[in-house]
Design a protein around this motif. Sequence first.
Motif, PDB file in Angstrom:
ATOM      1  N   ILE A 186       0.621  -1.328   0.299  1.00 17.05           N
ATOM      2  CA  ILE A 186       0.224   0.120  -0.312  1.00 17.05           C
ATOM      3  C   ILE A 186       0.527   1.447   0.163  1.00 17.05           C
ATOM      4  O   ILE A 186       0.349   2.244  -0.980  1.00 17.05           O
ATOM      5  CB  ILE A 186      -0.886  -0.405   1.637  1.00 17.05           C
ATOM      6  N   GLU A 187       1.816   1.084   0.652  1.00 11.08           N
ATOM      7  CA  GLU A 187       2.928   2.166   1.144  1.00 11.08           C
ATOM      8  C   GLU A 187       3.180   2.854  -0.304  1.00 11.08           C
ATOM      9  O   GLU A 187       3.319   3.548  -1.177  1.00 11.08           O
ATOM     10  CB  GLU A 187       3.806   2.179   1.981  1.00 11.08           C
ATOM     11  N   TYR A 188       3.695   1.627  -1.044  1.00 11.07           N
ATOM     12  CA  TYR A 188       4.906   1.705  -1.867  1.00 11.07           C
ATOM     13  C   TYR A 188       3.050   2.779  -3.176  1.00 11.07           C
ATOM     14  O   TYR A 188       3.762   3.224  -4.450  1.00 11.07           O
ATOM     15  CB  TYR A 188       5.242   0.554  -2.878  1.00 11.07           C
ATOM     16  N   GLY A 189       2.207   1.014  -3.370  1.00  8.05           N
ATOM     17  CA  GLY A 189       1.404   2.278  -4.550  1.00  8.05           C
ATOM     18  C   GLY A 189       1.137   3.512  -4.233  1.00  8.05           C
ATOM     19  O   GLY A 189       0.929   4.474  -4.809  1.00  8.05           O
ATOM     20  N   LEU A 190       0.750   3.950  -2.658  1.00  9.73           N
ATOM     21  CA  LEU A 190       0.742   5.476  -2.435  1.00  9.73           C
ATOM     22  C   LEU A 190       2.095   6.636  -3.372  1.00  9.73           C
ATOM     23  O   LEU A 190       1.589   8.100  -3.509  1.00  9.73           O
ATOM     24  CB  LEU A 190       0.345   5.650  -0.911  1.00  9.73           C
ATOM     25  N   ALA A 191       3.198   5.838  -3.212  1.00 11.51           N
ATOM     26  CA  ALA A 191       4.982   6.699  -3.138  1.00 11.51           C
ATOM     27  C   ALA A 191       4.529   6.723  -4.274  1.00 11.51           C
ATOM     28  O   ALA A 191       5.171   7.752  -4.718  1.00 11.51           O
ATOM     29  CB  ALA A 191       5.385   6.179  -2.435  1.00 11.51           C
ATOM     30  N   MET A 192       4.450   5.448  -5.451  1.00 10.81           N
ATOM     31  CA  MET A 192       4.265   5.839  -6.972  1.00 10.81           C
ATOM     32  C   MET A 192       3.346   6.252  -7.438  1.00 10.81           C
ATOM     33  O   MET A 192       3.403   7.184  -8.373  1.00 10.81           O
ATOM     34  CB  MET A 192       4.049   4.645  -7.344  1.00 10.81           C
ATOM     35  N   SER A 193       1.680   6.928  -6.762  1.00  9.93           N
ATOM     36  CA  SER A 193       1.384   7.385  -7.435  1.00  9.93           C
ATOM     37  C   SER A 193       1.725   8.974  -6.853  1.00  9.93           C
ATOM     38  O   SER A 193       1.323  10.014  -7.895  1.00  9.93           O
ATOM     39  CB  SER A 193      -0.395   7.427  -7.523  1.00  9.93           C
ATOM     40  N   SER A 194       2.066   9.263  -5.615  1.00  7.06           N
ATOM     41  CA  SER A 194       2.156  10.412  -5.803  1.00  7.06           C
ATOM     42  C   SER A 194       4.030  11.073  -5.950  1.00  7.06           C
ATOM     43  O   SER A 194       3.605  12.717  -6.544  1.00  7.06           O
ATOM     44  CB  SER A 194       2.647  10.947  -4.160  1.00  7.06           C
ATOM     45  N   THR A 195       4.502   9.937  -6.520  1.00  7.50           N
ATOM     46  CA  THR A 195       5.738  10.531  -7.137  1.00  7.50           C
ATOM     47  C   THR A 195       5.335  11.202  -8.697  1.00  7.50           C
ATOM     48  O   THR A 195       5.485  11.705  -9.304  1.00  7.50           O
ATOM     49  CB  THR A 195       6.757   9.326  -7.472  1.00  7.50           C
ATOM     50  N   ALA A 196       4.538  10.871  -9.376  1.00  4.74           N
ATOM     51  CA  ALA A 196       4.113  10.853 -10.487  1.00  4.74           C
ATOM     52  C   ALA A 196       3.210  12.051 -10.611  1.00  4.74           C
ATOM     53  O   ALA A 196       3.699  12.855 -12.099  1.00  4.74           O
ATOM     54  CB  ALA A 196       2.851   9.891 -10.990  1.00  4.74           C
ATOM     55  N   VAL A 197       2.566  12.222  -9.469  1.00  4.94           N
ATOM     56  CA  VAL A 197       2.134  14.416  -9.958  1.00  4.94           C
ATOM     57  C   VAL A 197       3.782  15.012 -10.010  1.00  4.94           C
ATOM     58  O   VAL A 197       3.566  16.486 -10.391  1.00  4.94           O
ATOM     59  CB  VAL A 197       1.759  14.381  -8.332  1.00  4.94           C
TER      60      VAL A 197
END
Length: 683
Positions: free
Chosen positions: A551-562
């Motif tokens: 979950i933490e990884y998915g969140l980090a990835m999508s906020s990095t995309a922004v």
Amino acid sequence: MASDTASDDGYNNFLSFLHSAGSPAANGDVETATASRAENPTESSKESPDYSRTRVKRLDASSRRKFVSRRASTTEERRNPFAEREGNALIWRGVNMTLTTKRGEKKKLLSDVWGEVPPGEITAIMGPSGAGKSSLLNILSGRSRSTSSLSVESEIRMNEFKVDPTDIDVRKQIAFVAQDDSLSFTATPREAIRFSAKLRLPRITTDDEIEDLADKMLAELGLSDCADTMIGGALIKGISGGERKRTSVGVELVTKPSLVFLDEPTSGLDSFSAMQVIKVLKKIAHAGCSVLFTIHQPSSDVFNSFDRLILLNKGMVMYQGPVSDVPEYFAKHNHPMPPNYNPADWIMDVANQYSQEQLCQEGFFSRDLRNLPPAIVPKDKELLDSLGVSWHDDVSDDEWKHVGFGTEVRLLFKREIIHNTRNKKGVGARFALTTFMAILVGNIFFGVGGDSSFSDPSEFNSHFGAMVMILMMSMFGTAMPTLLSFPEERPVFLREYSTNHYSVIAYFIIVFNSNLQLCYFHTSAAMASVLLSIAYPLVGLQSGFMRFLSIEYGLAMSSTAVAVLLGCAVEDPNMATEFLPLLFVPQLLFAGFFVRTDLIPAWLRWAQYLCSLTYGVRLALLAEFGDCANDPSFTPNLCAQLLDVNQVDENEKALYWSILWGLFLVFRLSGLAVLRKKATKFY
Ligand SMILES: Nc1ncnc2c1ncn2[C@@H]1O[C@H](COP(=O)(O)OP(=O)(O)OP(=O)(O)O)[C@@H](O)[C@H]1O
């Protein structure tokens, strides 16, 4: 005797260049050229070479290919950065640049500028500060175009073809060395030169040949001693400013271009290094290349080694022609050069000291008297075939093509790995900071995730707070460095893209992968140090390590995309800092911590779907408190209440995951689109 048009020798060379290839124009729309005549009574039309008698040649693709094959068919030739090449002449006239001020006044920055850069010669543009040197170079190299306040007009030809240098395909034919050295700071001069050669020379060139090319170029530029030292930047001490400048020159020249433009290649160099650069430019010109550059205050040795000079003064051509004619030309126009004077200083003194009106009366600023032959307006492929200096894809033999997409990605990937490995300070600082924060959070929330928290309201709130805090730490820790570092890397990308190193998609794949890697590194490091060894056991979270990690990884990835999207959109790192609140404040507002999302005004509520933190938190809530929410032994059931307040529905788990990864994809693709647009507009 120096001619009044001040460029007869150049014209004659140029005429013979045009005559040399022979066959008359076949296809293409022919445009009739009109020669402007001198208004100045001292000028005579007899002194103007007659371009109308010149037969226009047209190199077809097959003859160009034969030439190319013959020229570089031996490995010896391919190992030599100064191997003979076919030149491309650049000719221009009617170059005007007009600025419209806010009050609507028009100010001419360049006025009817004309000239040419013949192959085999080095041409310097000089002039007082503000004369328009950089503006002219930028227009000729396609890095300047009309905007709402700036109007640019020009008629530019490459050989016999009319070209628009803002067209990316034309721009890629011109090697351009900008004033600011946009080089990857973790690379060495050898690696930078090798990288440029590998990606821009035809695929027939072997690694051995590229090694030789790089060695020779490094030796010519006096860079052998620092060839394996990092270039360096703000964080890492590297080679000197002069060595960096010479590396930038080497990066362009190693590709054996036929046209090279340089914006102040000797600025910041001592006179020895400046002479070294000019000697390399002369050598490349003797191989058949056309070289044009702007320069400030050259020493007399450097000045005398130029072949031609374009002297600009207040946006107009004050002199244009062979450097050897300068003393006689100035003497003839009432300004004889005193003995033992640096000619460069003398002409600048004259340009600075006397008014434009007086110099005009004395016979300077002659009009364009060339009688240019008709220009061919090329069809798309025909133009590329005729210029064909950078091994474009319509060459039928595979071995002469530009390297493939796979090689682009492989080389970029390799460089990115080296970059991340060598950027120890940057990565180390991130790691240290994350570890410190994890120890802090682990100790502040010590033991709050235990079983007793499910029935004790105050412990329960701390348990929830610890979980959210760990998620936010991961999100900020990955997105913020990306936002700050991306604009710094962008000039390197724009330079490389605009000089035909690789496609924008290959680059984006690397940035994508690199962020994935870094993000993984960060997250796994955070997991190992923060969650596993520190925060996870200290807090006593219950969701299961791997579950929480995903979950933490998915969140980090999508906020990095922004962050990548914002990083692509902004111009410089300072601007990126201004945008930081945009990255985080909406995430906090729409996550439901401060206000339930159904209480947010309806017209704003859609924004919640753009905020990855909302979905990361919902998934973590299900992982951490889902079991307890379904357990009837807890009354009142704090877990069920928490899920309810945060509008978490167990049946929508798949939807939350889809939104999280959907956001990642949407923002990443938007970043790609922005980068692509900026790259094709880069000038
Ligand atoms: N985009 C622009 N908008 C407004 N003014 C511009 C723009 N580009 C150039 N100018 C103006 O045009 C003039 C010529 O600028 P340019 O940079 O070409 O001069 P230069 O000869 O290269 O000067 P220097 O030697 O000081 O670098 C200057 O007065 C500059 O302010």
